[in-house]
Scaffold this motif. Sequence first.
Motif, mmCIF file in Angstrom:
data_model
loop_
_atom_site.group_PDB
_atom_site.id
_atom_site.type_symbol
_atom_site.label_atom_id
_atom_site.label_comp_id
_atom_site.label_asym_id
_atom_site.label_seq_id
_atom_site.Cartn_x
_atom_site.Cartn_y
_atom_site.Cartn_z
ATOM 1 N N ALA A 1 55.117 -36.377 -52.588
ATOM 2 C CA ALA A 1 54.595 -35.991 -53.900
ATOM 3 C C ALA A 1 53.788 -34.701 -53.824
ATOM 4 C CB ALA A 1 53.740 -37.117 -54.474
ATOM 5 N N LEU A 2 53.056 -34.519 -52.737
ATOM 6 C CA LEU A 2 52.246 -33.312 -52.600
ATOM 7 C C LEU A 2 53.112 -32.072 -52.438
ATOM 8 C CD1 LEU A 2 49.495 -31.996 -52.398
ATOM 9 C CD2 LEU A 2 49.461 -32.527 -49.943
ATOM 10 N N VAL A 3 54.289 -32.230 -51.826
ATOM 11 C CA VAL A 3 55.195 -31.087 -51.698
ATOM 12 C C VAL A 3 55.609 -30.570 -53.066
ATOM 13 C CG1 VAL A 3 57.492 -30.385 -50.947
ATOM 14 C CG2 VAL A 3 56.040 -31.681 -49.417
ATOM 15 N N TRP A 4 55.985 -31.486 -53.959
ATOM 16 C CA TRP A 4 56.377 -31.065 -55.310
ATOM 17 C C TRP A 4 55.180 -30.519 -56.072
ATOM 18 C CZ3 TRP A 4 61.227 -30.338 -56.098
ATOM 19 C CH2 TRP A 4 62.179 -31.109 -55.429
ATOM 20 N N ALA A 5 54.018 -31.092 -55.866
ATOM 21 C CA ALA A 5 52.835 -30.624 -56.582
ATOM 22 C C ALA A 5 52.403 -29.232 -56.128
ATOM 23 C CB ALA A 5 51.681 -31.611 -56.387
ATOM 24 N N SER A 6 52.699 -28.899 -54.892
ATOM 25 C CA SER A 6 52.269 -27.603 -54.346
ATOM 26 C C SER A 6 53.445 -26.661 -54.140
ATOM 27 C CB SER A 6 51.536 -27.819 -53.021
ATOM 28 O OG SER A 6 52.374 -28.464 -52.077
ATOM 29 N N ALA A 7 54.577 -26.918 -54.799
ATOM 30 C CA ALA A 7 55.778 -26.109 -54.566
ATOM 31 C C ALA A 7 55.551 -24.647 -54.926
ATOM 32 C CB ALA A 7 56.949 -26.690 -55.361
ATOM 33 N N TRP A 8 54.968 -24.383 -56.110
ATOM 34 C CA TRP A 8 54.775 -22.995 -56.536
ATOM 35 C C TRP A 8 53.777 -22.247 -55.650
ATOM 36 C CZ3 TRP A 8 58.126 -20.448 -59.158
ATOM 37 C CH2 TRP A 8 58.919 -21.094 -60.107
ATOM 38 N N PRO A 9 52.637 -22.829 -55.306
ATOM 39 C CA PRO A 9 51.732 -22.112 -54.393
ATOM 40 C C PRO A 9 52.361 -21.804 -53.038
ATOM 41 C CG PRO A 9 50.554 -23.878 -55.500
ATOM 42 C CD PRO A 9 51.994 -24.046 -55.854
ATOM 43 N N MET A 10 53.108 -22.744 -52.477
ATOM 44 C CA MET A 10 53.731 -22.488 -51.183
ATOM 45 C C MET A 10 54.829 -21.442 -51.294
ATOM 46 S SD MET A 10 52.117 -24.344 -48.940
ATOM 47 C CE MET A 10 50.664 -23.889 -49.920
ATOM 48 N N ALA A 11 55.581 -21.488 -52.393
ATOM 49 C CA ALA A 11 56.625 -20.484 -52.591
ATOM 50 C C ALA A 11 56.023 -19.094 -52.758
ATOM 51 C CB ALA A 11 57.475 -20.843 -53.807
ATOM 52 N N ALA A 12 54.921 -19.005 -53.497
ATOM 53 C CA ALA A 12 54.262 -17.714 -53.684
ATOM 54 C C ALA A 12 53.724 -17.181 -52.362
ATOM 55 C CB ALA A 12 53.126 -17.854 -54.702
ATOM 56 N N ALA A 13 53.155 -18.065 -51.548
ATOM 57 C CA ALA A 13 52.644 -17.649 -50.246
ATOM 58 C C ALA A 13 53.768 -17.132 -49.357
ATOM 59 C CB ALA A 13 51.925 -18.815 -49.571
ATOM 60 N N GLY A 14 54.903 -17.840 -49.361
ATOM 61 C CA GLY A 14 56.037 -17.404 -48.555
ATOM 62 C C GLY A 14 56.593 -16.071 -49.015
ATOM 63 N N ALA A 15 56.686 -15.869 -50.344
ATOM 64 C CA ALA A 15 57.194 -14.603 -50.872
ATOM 65 C C ALA A 15 56.280 -13.446 -50.502
ATOM 66 C CB ALA A 15 57.344 -14.704 -52.389
ATOM 67 N N ALA A 16 54.965 -13.682 -50.516
ATOM 68 C CA ALA A 16 54.021 -12.624 -50.143
ATOM 69 C C ALA A 16 54.175 -12.243 -48.672
ATOM 70 C CB ALA A 16 52.598 -13.091 -50.426
ATOM 71 N N LEU A 17 54.336 -13.233 -47.814
ATOM 72 C CA LEU A 17 54.530 -12.942 -46.390
ATOM 73 C C LEU A 17 55.822 -12.180 -46.148
ATOM 74 C CD1 LEU A 17 53.432 -16.160 -44.462
ATOM 75 C CD2 LEU A 17 52.443 -13.877 -44.278
ATOM 76 N N LEU A 18 56.891 -12.617 -46.798
ATOM 77 C CA LEU A 18 58.181 -11.960 -46.621
ATOM 78 C C LEU A 18 58.129 -10.510 -47.104
ATOM 79 C CD1 LEU A 18 61.101 -12.350 -45.711
ATOM 80 C CD2 LEU A 18 61.650 -13.102 -48.032
ATOM 81 N N THR A 19 57.453 -10.273 -48.217
ATOM 82 C CA THR A 19 57.323 -8.909 -48.731
ATOM 83 C C THR A 19 56.533 -8.027 -47.773
ATOM 84 O OG1 THR A 19 57.406 -9.730 -51.008
ATOM 85 C CG2 THR A 19 56.499 -7.525 -50.660
ATOM 86 N N ALA A 20 55.432 -8.555 -47.238
ATOM 87 C CA ALA A 20 54.624 -7.779 -46.308
ATOM 88 C C ALA A 20 55.404 -7.469 -45.033
ATOM 89 C CB ALA A 20 53.343 -8.542 -45.977
ATOM 90 N N ALA A 21 56.172 -8.438 -44.544
ATOM 91 C CA ALA A 21 56.966 -8.208 -43.337
ATOM 92 C C ALA A 21 58.052 -7.177 -43.584
ATOM 93 C CB ALA A 21 57.583 -9.520 -42.857
ATOM 94 N N ALA A 22 58.726 -7.270 -44.733
ATOM 95 C CA ALA A 22 59.780 -6.311 -45.052
ATOM 96 C C ALA A 22 59.219 -4.904 -45.191
ATOM 97 C CB ALA A 22 60.487 -6.733 -46.338
ATOM 98 N N THR A 23 58.030 -4.788 -45.764
ATOM 99 C CA THR A 23 57.388 -3.478 -45.883
ATOM 100 C C THR A 23 57.144 -2.866 -44.513
ATOM 101 O OG1 THR A 23 56.321 -4.179 -47.942
ATOM 102 C CG2 THR A 23 55.397 -2.259 -46.808
ATOM 103 N N GLY A 24 56.720 -3.695 -43.558
ATOM 104 C CA GLY A 24 56.500 -3.192 -42.210
ATOM 105 C C GLY A 24 57.783 -2.744 -41.541
ATOM 106 N N LEU A 25 58.865 -3.479 -41.763
ATOM 107 C CA LEU A 25 60.139 -3.114 -41.133
ATOM 108 C C LEU A 25 60.720 -1.839 -41.714
ATOM 109 C CD1 LEU A 25 61.891 -6.581 -40.784
ATOM 110 C CD2 LEU A 25 60.949 -5.167 -38.965
ATOM 111 N N LEU A 26 60.402 -1.550 -42.982
ATOM 112 C CA LEU A 26 60.961 -0.369 -43.632
ATOM 113 C C LEU A 26 60.161 0.895 -43.349
ATOM 114 C CD1 LEU A 26 61.928 -1.871 -47.116
ATOM 115 C CD2 LEU A 26 63.454 -1.283 -45.216
#
Length: 412
Positions: free
Chosen positions: A254-279
């Motif tokens: 239940a906590l996974v569904w309740a925190s889906a958006w915060p975890m997804a936002a955190a993952g997207a931020a990390l992926l964006t920062a990593a991609a910026t470094g690679l570029l």
Amino acid sequence: MDWNDTLAALTAALGIGLLIGAVRERQHADRIGKAGVRTHALLALAGAIAMGLGTAALLVVLAAVALLALASYRVSRQRDPGLTGEVAMLVTVLLGALTHHSPALAAALGVVVAILLWAKGPLRRLSRDLISEREMQDGLVLAAAALVVLPLLPDEPVDPWGVVQPAMLWRIVVLIMAVGMLGHVARRAVGVRRGLPVAGFFSGFASSTAAVVSFGQLSREQPALQAAATAAALLANLASLLLLVAVIGTVSPALVWASAWPMAAAGAALLTAAATGLLRRDATGNLPADPKARAFHLSHALLIALLIALVMLLAEALRHLFGEAGAMVGAAVAALAELQAAGATIARLAATGGITPAEARWGLVALLASTTLAKTLLAFSSGGAGYGLRVGAGLVSMTAAAALATWFTAVR
């Protein structure tokens, strides 16, 4: 005698012999006298037939094949001093014999043997060209730590609260060294641009903390790799975040569904920062073709394990003193060293009703803030100011994104 079993064994033996023989035939097509397809097929069948007749017959066949291999070596040793062909003959006989007990296992081993025989060139290049003397030394240290020291350490806790286990702490030491070795080998094998990100992401499933330290050491020793090392460290934290979600889902779906958006936002931020470094242009510009730095430093691995032990003791002490509230604080403190363990604590409290879903979501944000603080400090200490600022910025964006998503879902 079961004719079905006998037929299966003989068929498997014939297939093994043909496979190994085909590889040997292609490798030595220009040499007369080398055992090829027919010879290895006959050797495998001889092993299977001898095993059907009994152990004594198998020993006689092995002795006869050994004599034939010795005679073959005496003839060919001047132009080909290797023993691979002679050893392959004996292995083919043994695999033929094994088909009576387990045709599937014998066939699988036959494929492995064929691959080893075929990979003569790549294996020679790996051992002679890709692996340096220093890397061989590091590999032996890692093997000794994992295969000699680790089995000797006890799994039982050595502290009154039962949280510090010598074997667990040494596994962390081994993981830190393995992460360094993984990144080093990947960089040598597929190049910096692809090797570091790949090594970084997959090492995060083992220990993102170890990855931050290891890639920080690399960044300090080879400043030209700073941007690529930063991206690898952030991708390691992305993998750690995915593992955190999996752990939470195991304890409290239940906590996974309740925190889906915060975890997804955190993952997207990390992926964006990593991609910026690679570029970044300096992520691959003017990079050394052959890295000379060590794959890992044992002293750094030991220091990280010691810090983790101290943090675990502090977290458990807070739980005993202040109960569930102390457990929340203890989880946040534990996240300084181990994010997944802290996440499991929050999920357990949510599953048992100790905290509300909203409190659990903010608790996860607190864990991310805690791990951001710890890893940023580690990034500064291991990789210097430039690496620390870049890794810290990526981790702060992860925590900020999770906090904003949590706030948005709470007020909506």
